[in-house]
Design an enzyme around this catalytic site. Sequence first.
Site, PDB file in Angstrom:
ATOM      1  N   TRP A 101       0.842  -1.205   0.000  1.00  0.00           N
ATOM      2  CA  TRP A 101       0.000   0.000   0.000  1.00  0.00           C
ATOM      3  C   TRP A 101       0.868   1.241   0.000  1.00  0.00           C
ATOM      4  O   TRP A 101       0.561   2.237  -0.665  1.00  0.00           O
ATOM      5  CB  TRP A 101      -1.003  -0.010   1.148  1.00  0.00           C
ATOM      6  CG  TRP A 101      -2.090  -1.015   0.906  1.00  0.00           C
ATOM      7  CD1 TRP A 101      -2.321  -2.158   1.615  1.00  0.00           C
ATOM      8  CD2 TRP A 101      -3.061  -0.993  -0.155  1.00  0.00           C
ATOM      9  NE1 TRP A 101      -3.378  -2.839   1.054  1.00  0.00           N
ATOM     10  CE2 TRP A 101      -3.853  -2.159  -0.023  1.00  0.00           C
ATOM     11  CE3 TRP A 101      -3.330  -0.111  -1.203  1.00  0.00           C
ATOM     12  CZ2 TRP A 101      -4.905  -2.461  -0.894  1.00  0.00           C
ATOM     13  CZ3 TRP A 101      -4.379  -0.409  -2.081  1.00  0.00           C
ATOM     14  CH2 TRP A 101      -5.149  -1.575  -1.915  1.00  0.00           C
ATOM     15  N   ASP A 169      -1.602   6.498   6.627  1.00  0.00           N
ATOM     16  CA  ASP A 169      -2.656   5.662   6.055  1.00  0.00           C
ATOM     17  C   ASP A 169      -2.976   4.605   7.110  1.00  0.00           C
ATOM     18  O   ASP A 169      -2.197   3.682   7.328  1.00  0.00           O
ATOM     19  CB  ASP A 169      -2.163   5.018   4.754  1.00  0.00           C
ATOM     20  CG  ASP A 169      -3.182   4.038   4.162  1.00  0.00           C
ATOM     21  OD1 ASP A 169      -4.270   3.864   4.746  1.00  0.00           O
ATOM     22  OD2 ASP A 169      -2.877   3.442   3.112  1.00  0.00           O
ATOM     23  N   LYS A 193     -12.383  -1.759   6.054  1.00  0.00           N
ATOM     24  CA  LYS A 193     -11.613  -2.674   6.892  1.00  0.00           C
ATOM     25  C   LYS A 193     -12.172  -2.682   8.312  1.00  0.00           C
ATOM     26  O   LYS A 193     -12.563  -3.709   8.821  1.00  0.00           O
ATOM     27  CB  LYS A 193     -10.128  -2.295   6.913  1.00  0.00           C
ATOM     28  CG  LYS A 193      -9.530  -1.925   5.547  1.00  0.00           C
ATOM     29  CD  LYS A 193      -9.403  -3.084   4.584  1.00  0.00           C
ATOM     30  CE  LYS A 193      -9.160  -2.693   3.132  1.00  0.00           C
ATOM     31  NZ  LYS A 193      -7.941  -1.962   2.848  1.00  0.00           N
TER      32      LYS A 193
HETATM   33  C1  LIG Z   1      -7.408  -1.342   1.534  1.00  0.00           C
HETATM   34  C2  LIG Z   1      -6.312  -0.369   1.712  1.00  0.00           C
HETATM   35  C3  LIG Z   1      -6.146   0.730   0.852  1.00  0.00           C
HETATM   36  C4  LIG Z   1      -7.005   0.970  -0.373  1.00  0.00           C
HETATM   37  O1  LIG Z   1      -8.290   1.296  -0.080  1.00  0.00           O
HETATM   38  P1  LIG Z   1      -9.329   1.634  -1.262  1.00  0.00           P
HETATM   39  O2  LIG Z   1     -10.560   1.957  -0.502  1.00  0.00           O
HETATM   40  O3  LIG Z   1      -9.448   0.431  -2.129  1.00  0.00           O
HETATM   41  O4  LIG Z   1      -8.805   2.796  -2.005  1.00  0.00           O
HETATM   42  C5  LIG Z   1      -5.120   1.607   1.123  1.00  0.00           C
HETATM   43  N1  LIG Z   1      -4.296   1.424   2.171  1.00  0.00           N
HETATM   44  C6  LIG Z   1      -4.417   0.378   3.005  1.00  0.00           C
HETATM   45  C7  LIG Z   1      -3.472   0.230   4.149  1.00  0.00           C
HETATM   46  C8  LIG Z   1      -5.441  -0.553   2.802  1.00  0.00           C
HETATM   47  O5  LIG Z   1      -5.564  -1.591   3.635  1.00  0.00           O
END
Ligand SMILES: *Cc1c(COP(=O)(O)O)cnc(C)c1O
Length: 357
Positions: A101, A169, A193
Amino acid sequence: MRAYNFSPGPAALPDAVLERAKAEFMDYQGMGLSVMEMSHRSKAYLDIAERAEADLRALLGVDDDYHVLFLQGGASMQFAMVPINLARQGATVDYVHTGSWGSKAIAEAERVAQVHIAASSADGFTHIPHESTWRPSPSARYCHITSNETIGGVQFQYFPQTDAPLVADMSSDFLSRPIDIGRFGLIYAGAQKNVGPAGLAVVIVRKDLCGRAPNDTPRILDYAVHAEHGSMFNTPATYTWYLAGLVFAWLRQLGGVTAIAAVNRRKASKLYAAIDASNFYSSPVAHADRSLMNVPFTLADPALDTAFLAGADERRLLNLKGHRSVGGMRASLYNAVSEQAVDALVDYMQVFEKEQA
Ligand SMILES: *Cc1c(COP(=O)(O)O)cnc(C)c1O
């Protein structure tokens, strides 16, 4: 019967939240319509939206120095919005690279800014580089980390002291543990998540970092514009926002992030203990940096993966297949995954291992 769902995302939601949504689905509090059918400008919806924000602020102790935004475009849109808003063309930004990511966040930032990799574990992405080895650039507009790498299963167990505002993030460990908000300039998390269904990203941004986007920035990409409009510059993801609010209320009722963090530690340590106690299963991640949310593990013989997954499905232990880039298995243990689910998984792993002997 509901299965045990170990999906990395879109992930399990709490039964209590789904039950509540079901009860309110056709007729929200006697109004004769679904939340999905309401105007986002209606009093009833504004109450829902405000309560969600207030509960989130209470959960993480977010004070008035920060905006809380409910945006669309997922975490991936934030990969772009962060550099667009915080780093004018050509400015330098620091990224700590600990997984896939992070790679995507870096690729987006490179389109806007000068990316400096302040630290990296790209030799396999199985650990977090120790803070003492970081080489931040003196002029960085911010320093970006991925607090939990969902695919590799590495997680920051501390938050670094950086001179530049820290940007995280937190998509896959948001609300899984207490954090000191004051340490961060900006936090973002895709909802699917740990927060709710897909379609929403939560952004917590220090107010002084808003309003810095270049003048030619499309307004829909400008944090200041979203803040000014209470995240209703355009029609928000109303139903997802409502469900996120139900998740926040559920979490507060459980005792908040401190209480859920204790449960999360118990769940993860049970699973890691089972992996470490066996010669059949193994975890590639450095012990100190192991994620409490996403637990990748491999079987001694990858030829058994298919049989393992089939047996798991039979026991209604779902979505254990590892990401295609790393193979093996991955169990995601987000807030909504119960301790019983982990017990059932550990039990199955032990049975499967014995069957191979
Ligand atoms: C799932 C995830 C993303 C991407 O999320 P989207 O909603 O598909 O854009 C980005 N960073 C992390 C750490 C993730 O687990």
